[in-house]
Design a protein around this motif. Structure first.
Motif, PDB file in Angstrom:
ATOM      1  N   THR A   1      30.784  38.642  30.263  1.00 10.16           N
ATOM      2  CA  THR A   1      31.262  39.401  31.399  1.00 10.16           C
ATOM      3  C   THR A   1      32.748  39.127  31.560  1.00 10.16           C
ATOM      4  OG1 THR A   1      30.850  39.914  33.724  1.00 10.16           O
ATOM      5  CG2 THR A   1      30.712  37.601  33.095  1.00 10.16           C
ATOM      6  N   VAL A   2      33.413  39.987  32.294  1.00  9.10           N
ATOM      7  CA  VAL A   2      34.856  39.870  32.461  1.00  9.10           C
ATOM      8  C   VAL A   2      35.130  39.418  33.886  1.00  9.10           C
ATOM      9  CG1 VAL A   2      37.059  41.100  32.353  1.00  9.10           C
ATOM     10  CG2 VAL A   2      35.202  41.695  30.771  1.00  9.10           C
ATOM     11  N   THR A   3      35.922  38.340  34.043  1.00  6.04           N
ATOM     12  CA  THR A   3      36.249  37.857  35.385  1.00  6.04           C
ATOM     13  C   THR A   3      37.332  38.742  35.996  1.00  6.04           C
ATOM     14  OG1 THR A   3      38.061  36.446  34.698  1.00  6.04           O
ATOM     15  CG2 THR A   3      35.849  35.513  34.556  1.00  6.04           C
ATOM     16  N   ASN A   4      37.588  38.529  37.287  1.00  4.99           N
ATOM     17  CA  ASN A   4      38.645  39.328  37.906  1.00  4.99           C
ATOM     18  C   ASN A   4      40.043  38.888  37.481  1.00  4.99           C
ATOM     19  OD1 ASN A   4      38.642  37.000  39.352  1.00  4.99           O
ATOM     20  ND2 ASN A   4      37.955  37.923  41.280  1.00  4.99           N
ATOM     21  N   THR A   5      40.133  37.824  36.630  1.00  5.76           N
ATOM     22  CA  THR A   5      41.427  37.522  35.991  1.00  5.76           C
ATOM     23  C   THR A   5      41.405  37.947  34.510  1.00  5.76           C
ATOM     24  OG1 THR A   5      40.692  35.279  35.533  1.00  5.76           O
ATOM     25  CG2 THR A   5      41.958  35.617  37.560  1.00  5.76           C
ATOM     26  N   HIS A   6      40.466  38.845  34.165  1.00  2.00           N
ATOM     27  CA  HIS A   6      40.409  39.455  32.827  1.00  2.00           C
ATOM     28  C   HIS A   6      40.062  38.488  31.710  1.00  2.00           C
ATOM     29  CE1 HIS A   6      41.836  43.168  34.569  1.00  2.00           C
ATOM     30  NE2 HIS A   6      42.803  42.491  35.165  1.00  2.00           N
ATOM     31  N   GLN A   7      39.430  37.371  32.064  1.00  5.18           N
ATOM     32  CA  GLN A   7      38.915  36.498  31.010  1.00  5.18           C
ATOM     33  C   GLN A   7      37.490  36.913  30.670  1.00  5.18           C
ATOM     34  OE1 GLN A   7      39.777  32.679  33.017  1.00  5.18           O
ATOM     35  NE2 GLN A   7      40.525  32.058  30.992  1.00  5.18           N
ATOM     36  N   ILE A   8      37.162  36.841  29.379  1.00  9.62           N
ATOM     37  CA  ILE A   8      35.781  37.109  28.970  1.00  9.62           C
ATOM     38  C   ILE A   8      35.036  35.784  28.983  1.00  9.62           C
ATOM     39  CG2 ILE A   8      34.315  37.813  27.039  1.00  9.62           C
ATOM     40  CD1 ILE A   8      36.526  39.806  26.291  1.00  9.62           C
TER      41      ILE A   8
END
Lengths: 390, 390
Positions: free
Chosen positions: A195-202
């Motif tokens: 999933t992708v966090t709201n800081t765009h990390q997978i």
């Protein structure tokens, strides 16, 4: 064999597109890791040839995977220079693409291979000008006065074929999980749901270990690496990074595919996509990077640049601003291609590994022999002896 | 042409080995950048053929440069498989190495090329066992039952040849500056005199810009890069990183050089040095790195490892602890080799660049045709038409 909408909705498979959809392992007979054109086609043919096998198709990204080789594949079907033993198989692939995947952009399109020397079967390039008026805008015809034609050639969109295969496989009962990274383990697959966090990390949301008696590794250039890294199996396959830069010269549905010195110009979206030759593998650990042209950084890798520079006299358009060289590697579309058997001429193949795993490899000839190779693996798993092209 | 000690001491050149020795540019007619075997030989032949040209030989390191390709070159002379047009030239090189550079470790040593199939000129490998008793310890003779012999082959130490060339060049009047990094500038060379700080950093002590009407770029694999980066000249040359691992199986002066599937086993210092085949260039930006063998990191690069693994059945000794695989890249001796013309089969060559600069390239065939190519460049600069091998 029947494809399409004839299945009833009640038999359709399940799709897990994101981690919000809870997953409980129902127990699979086959797990196909990788939903590129090879994996998606194999999943579809498995549904048709072995409908009793519960099948799960996995991909680390979406459908189609934007980092994969399928979406950038040239989609050029040609039987020219193919050994006679593979012609019937290639023709079956052509028919499949033309008739079964209706939205795959299939266009009959002549392929012209241009030569400096006369050869068996060549005609005068100049005699083709009336039929292909775009020719003189691209080619220095005095330097390439001879041409071989493949009137049977065609172009299509491999990404659309992969998508159609996956959709038909689901309609026919295969399950699909996207954003799911597969690691091979003995006797199955470990799946990380991403999933992708709201800081765009997978990040990995959850992990499942799925047992399956049969695992198909259809991870493209990453397949042999996974076999080696995860399963400890040494293979002789290799990979090469191919960039497909854009050439902004107008083309239309009547424009031929052009080939000279191994470089292919593929009419696409009103312009051309250049498909450079693959000369050999790239070494282990190579990180693709841009080159320099007389001091100016380019997004095209150095080796490709040299091939294009060598052709600028014969294809003067390559020396103009119509060629999108880019300024850094991310400017030019490119992907890792597997080289089956380690060679750029290696045909698509599947290979049984210890413990029920199978490598399924496309590579440079996947446009011509990919679907049939996926079919062949599905048929051998189903215990089917015949092949529709024989 | 006379080599050796016949010159008087008063004519000897000057040597700047470290930055403590003050340098004032006396004005040179030729600057040779790089004191490997190609540059050192060219400097020597220039003294002999054009004694009026004031000549400076430069190297970034010592003599011999421990980071260069010369010191790791296999030093195998063989005329086998050389085109007929180059045989006389190669024989001249053989005579030079055998007679002019007395301390170059020249040994006549048969080369055996082993084959699975019978070919023109092959004999039974088993018939050679009595003459070469070490053969059965290395080779699975049933798998390689045929052998071609080059009875004229010889081994020598290219590093010793380079050193002898440089020393003779100095005695005959060439100047030499070590620890001097050359950057090409139009019409000359910028020289940085390097020194090592007490924290082991290499720093530039002083910089000189030397004008010279002729500059010879003998920087090995770095030569084409320097021509391109410093002078903006695009060349078609390439490079490859070759590792030469050690094989700890005893050899002696009667042991033949063995070759199978392109891999050469060179008897050296009581054991063997393996010289793997070069299949093709490495891509721009490739950083050499070790591989893995069934999960264990090795210092040998992956591609070389695959070549050795493929040969383990025929040369079982490669599968034993006698092969020094290392654990990281620094454990296995290796160097970048230039590939003249971009191809592993490219012969040594020189190439005139705009502005009086000349590229001088050795590469994979430098053991056989390197000295003659250096001679040819010196002779052409001296206006000498004849070549001693014609």
């Amino acid at each position: 064999m029947m494809l399409g909408m004839s299945e009833t909705a009640s038999k359709a498979g399940q799709v897990w597109a994101h981690v919000g959809q809870a997953f409980v392992d129902p127990g699979y007979d086959v797990i196909v890791a990788g939903a590129g054109r090879m994996g998606a086609a194999c999943a579809l043919y498995l549904r048709q040839l072995a409908p009793d096998l519960r099948t799960l198709l996995l991909d680390e990204g979406g459908l189609p995977n934007e980092d994969g080789a399928t979406i950038l594949a040239p989609g050029i079907w040609t039987g020219m220079d193919l050994p006679a033993a593979w012609q019937a198989e290639a023709l079956w692939v052509r028919t499949q693409v033309a008739t079964v995947f209706g939205d795959a952009g299939f266009d009959e399109r002549t392929l012209l291979e241009l030569h400096a020397q006369e050869m068996d079967g060549t005609v005068q390039t100049s005699s083709l000008q009336a039929r292909f008026p775009t020719l003189s805008t691209l080619v220095q015809m005095e330097g390439l006065p001879f041409a071989r034609l493949d009137p049977q050639a065609a172009t299509y969109r491999p990404g659309a074929v992969a998508l159609a295969c996956a959709q038909q496989a689901i309609r026919q009962g295969a399950d699909l999980m996207l954003n799911a990274r597969a690691t091979l383990v003995p006797g199955g697959v470990q799946v990380e749901r991403l999933t992708v966090t709201n800081t765009h990390q997978i990040i990995t949301h959850e992990t499942h270990v799925l047992s399956a008696p049969r695992v198909i590794i259809a991870l493209g250039a990453g397949g042999p690496y996974a076999a080696e890294h995860d399963l400890g199996v040494h293979t002789a396959h290799a990979r090469a990074y191919r960039q497909v830069p854009r050439l902004n010269v107008s083309s239309d549905s009547a424009s031929p595919v052009l080939r000279a010195s191994g470089l292919t110009l593929r009419p696409q979206a009103g312009g051309y996509t250049l498909v450079p030759p693959i000369h050999h593998r790239d070494p282990h650990g190579y990180v693709p990077q841009g080159g320099h042209l007389t001091g100016v950084p380019t997004g095209l890798r150095r080796e490709t640049l040299e091939d294009l520079v060598a052709l600028m006299d014969l294809l003067p358009v390559l020396g103009t601003g119509a060629l999108e060289l880019g300024r850094s590697i991310s400017d030019v579309p490119g992907a890792w291609l597997v080289l089956p058997g380690g060679s750029p001429g290696g045909r698509p193949q599947h290979q049984a590994l210890p413990g029920g795993a199978h490598l399924l490899l496309g590579g440079p000839l996947a446009d011509v022999l990919g679907l049939s190779t996926a079919y062949d693996l599905a048929a051998s798993m189903a215990g089917v002896q015949t092949r529709p092209w024989n």
